[in-house]
Design a protein around this motif. Structure first.
Motif, PDB file in Angstrom:
ATOM      1  N   GLU A 164       0.836  -1.218   0.000  1.00  0.00           N
ATOM      2  CA  GLU A 164       0.000   0.000   0.000  1.00  0.00           C
ATOM      3  C   GLU A 164       0.864   1.259   0.000  1.00  0.00           C
ATOM      4  O   GLU A 164       0.547   2.231  -0.686  1.00  0.00           O
ATOM      5  CB  GLU A 164      -0.939   0.007   1.205  1.00  0.00           C
ATOM      6  CG  GLU A 164      -1.969  -1.082   1.166  1.00  0.00           C
ATOM      7  CD  GLU A 164      -3.357  -0.566   0.866  1.00  0.00           C
ATOM      8  OE1 GLU A 164      -3.565   0.661   0.858  1.00  0.00           O
ATOM      9  OE2 GLU A 164      -4.219  -1.422   0.639  1.00  0.00           O
ATOM     10  N   VAL A 165       1.948   1.253   0.759  1.00  0.00           N
ATOM     11  CA  VAL A 165       2.862   2.402   0.766  1.00  0.00           C
ATOM     12  C   VAL A 165       3.431   2.607  -0.633  1.00  0.00           C
ATOM     13  O   VAL A 165       3.518   3.738  -1.125  1.00  0.00           O
ATOM     14  CB  VAL A 165       3.994   2.216   1.811  1.00  0.00           C
ATOM     15  CG1 VAL A 165       5.084   3.261   1.639  1.00  0.00           C
ATOM     16  CG2 VAL A 165       3.428   2.280   3.225  1.00  0.00           C
ATOM     17  N   GLY A 166       3.792   1.519  -1.295  1.00  0.00           N
ATOM     18  CA  GLY A 166       4.278   1.617  -2.670  1.00  0.00           C
ATOM     19  C   GLY A 166       3.220   2.199  -3.590  1.00  0.00           C
ATOM     20  O   GLY A 166       3.519   3.049  -4.445  1.00  0.00           O
ATOM     21  N   ASP A 167       1.974   1.768  -3.427  1.00  0.00           N
ATOM     22  CA  ASP A 167       0.877   2.299  -4.245  1.00  0.00           C
ATOM     23  C   ASP A 167       0.676   3.796  -3.999  1.00  0.00           C
ATOM     24  O   ASP A 167       0.468   4.561  -4.938  1.00  0.00           O
ATOM     25  CB  ASP A 167      -0.425   1.553  -3.952  1.00  0.00           C
ATOM     26  CG  ASP A 167      -0.420   0.123  -4.460  1.00  0.00           C
ATOM     27  OD1 ASP A 167       0.450  -0.231  -5.284  1.00  0.00           O
ATOM     28  OD2 ASP A 167      -1.296  -0.658  -4.009  1.00  0.00           O
ATOM     29  N   VAL A 168       0.738   4.202  -2.739  1.00  0.00           N
ATOM     30  CA  VAL A 168       0.575   5.616  -2.395  1.00  0.00           C
ATOM     31  C   VAL A 168       1.696   6.439  -3.034  1.00  0.00           C
ATOM     32  O   VAL A 168       1.452   7.507  -3.604  1.00  0.00           O
ATOM     33  CB  VAL A 168       0.547   5.807  -0.856  1.00  0.00           C
ATOM     34  CG1 VAL A 168       0.721   7.262  -0.465  1.00  0.00           C
ATOM     35  CG2 VAL A 168      -0.748   5.245  -0.281  1.00  0.00           C
ATOM     36  N   ALA A 169       2.920   5.940  -2.947  1.00  0.00           N
ATOM     37  CA  ALA A 169       4.055   6.656  -3.536  1.00  0.00           C
ATOM     38  C   ALA A 169       3.896   6.758  -5.051  1.00  0.00           C
ATOM     39  O   ALA A 169       4.165   7.815  -5.639  1.00  0.00           O
ATOM     40  CB  ALA A 169       5.369   5.954  -3.179  1.00  0.00           C
ATOM     41  N   ARG A 170       3.441   5.679  -5.675  1.00  0.00           N
ATOM     42  CA  ARG A 170       3.243   5.690  -7.131  1.00  0.00           C
ATOM     43  C   ARG A 170       2.171   6.701  -7.519  1.00  0.00           C
ATOM     44  O   ARG A 170       2.329   7.461  -8.471  1.00  0.00           O
ATOM     45  CB  ARG A 170       2.867   4.279  -7.597  1.00  0.00           C
ATOM     46  CG  ARG A 170       2.483   4.187  -9.060  1.00  0.00           C
ATOM     47  CD  ARG A 170       3.570   4.639  -9.949  1.00  0.00           C
ATOM     48  NE  ARG A 170       4.006   3.537 -10.773  1.00  0.00           N
ATOM     49  CZ  ARG A 170       5.049   3.621 -11.544  1.00  0.00           C
ATOM     50  NH1 ARG A 170       5.743   4.720 -11.596  1.00  0.00           N
ATOM     51  NH2 ARG A 170       5.412   2.616 -12.271  1.00  0.00           N
ATOM     52  N   MET A 171       1.061   6.728  -6.785  1.00  0.00           N
ATOM     53  CA  MET A 171      -0.007   7.681  -7.086  1.00  0.00           C
ATOM     54  C   MET A 171       0.459   9.122  -6.900  1.00  0.00           C
ATOM     55  O   MET A 171       0.150   9.993  -7.713  1.00  0.00           O
ATOM     56  CB  MET A 171      -1.243   7.394  -6.228  1.00  0.00           C
ATOM     57  CG  MET A 171      -2.001   6.157  -6.671  1.00  0.00           C
ATOM     58  SD  MET A 171      -3.553   5.905  -5.770  1.00  0.00           S
ATOM     59  CE  MET A 171      -2.957   5.441  -4.161  1.00  0.00           C
TER      60      MET A 171
END
Length: 151
Positions: free
Chosen positions: A130-137
């Motif tokens: 989820e942290v990776g997804d947030v950073a990507r967004m």
């Protein structure tokens, strides 16, 4: 607690950056090269367009990086079977040099993960994803705003 987690994530980013810098230096690469090679290693053979989208490296910059990585035998290029105008980029045996560089840290992480109960490992894995997804967004949003400001 959120502030603590954010601080720990930022510290982890710095520590991983230092590790990557040291490994890159050891094998004669630029630190940013590791992003390119990591995507190829984890995701398998891919196109330059895919690499640009996964790493945020601009196409013009990527072209030079790929030429250097190919000349140094880190990657090979072949014609993309789906689009003959594009290249398919693959890893070479030199990737064992990178794996060796990360081996000690990887082993310590494996031991740490093994010490956790399965539910905790799953929760941590889900959180990190989820942290990776947030950073990507956030990155995608900044990129979009930057393009809008240039137009």
């Amino acid at each position: 607690m959120s502030r603590e987690l954010n601080g720990l994530i930022r510290s982890l980013r710095i520590e991983l950056g230092i590790l990557n810098d040291r490994i890159a230096e050891t094998v004669g690469l630029n630190a940013r090269d590791l992003d390119i090679l990591d995507v190829i290693d984890r995701d398998g053979p891919c196109t330059p367009k895919y690499l640009a989208s996964r790493t945020g490296v601009r196409a013009a910059t990527l072209t030079g990086m790929l030429s250097r990585l190919e000349a140094d035998r880190w990657i090979t290029r072949s014609r993309d079977s789906e689009d003959g105008r594009s290249a398919q980029l693959s890893s070479t045996a030199r990737f064992t040099e990178l794996h060796a560089g990360y081996a000690a840290a990887d082993e310590q992480v494996r031991k740490l993960a093994a010490s956790l109960d399965p539910a905790m490992r799953e929760a941590i894995a889900a959180f990190l994803a989820e942290v990776g997804d947030v950073a990507r967004m956030a990155s995608d949003d900044l990129s979009l705003r930057s393009r809008e400001n240039r137009s």
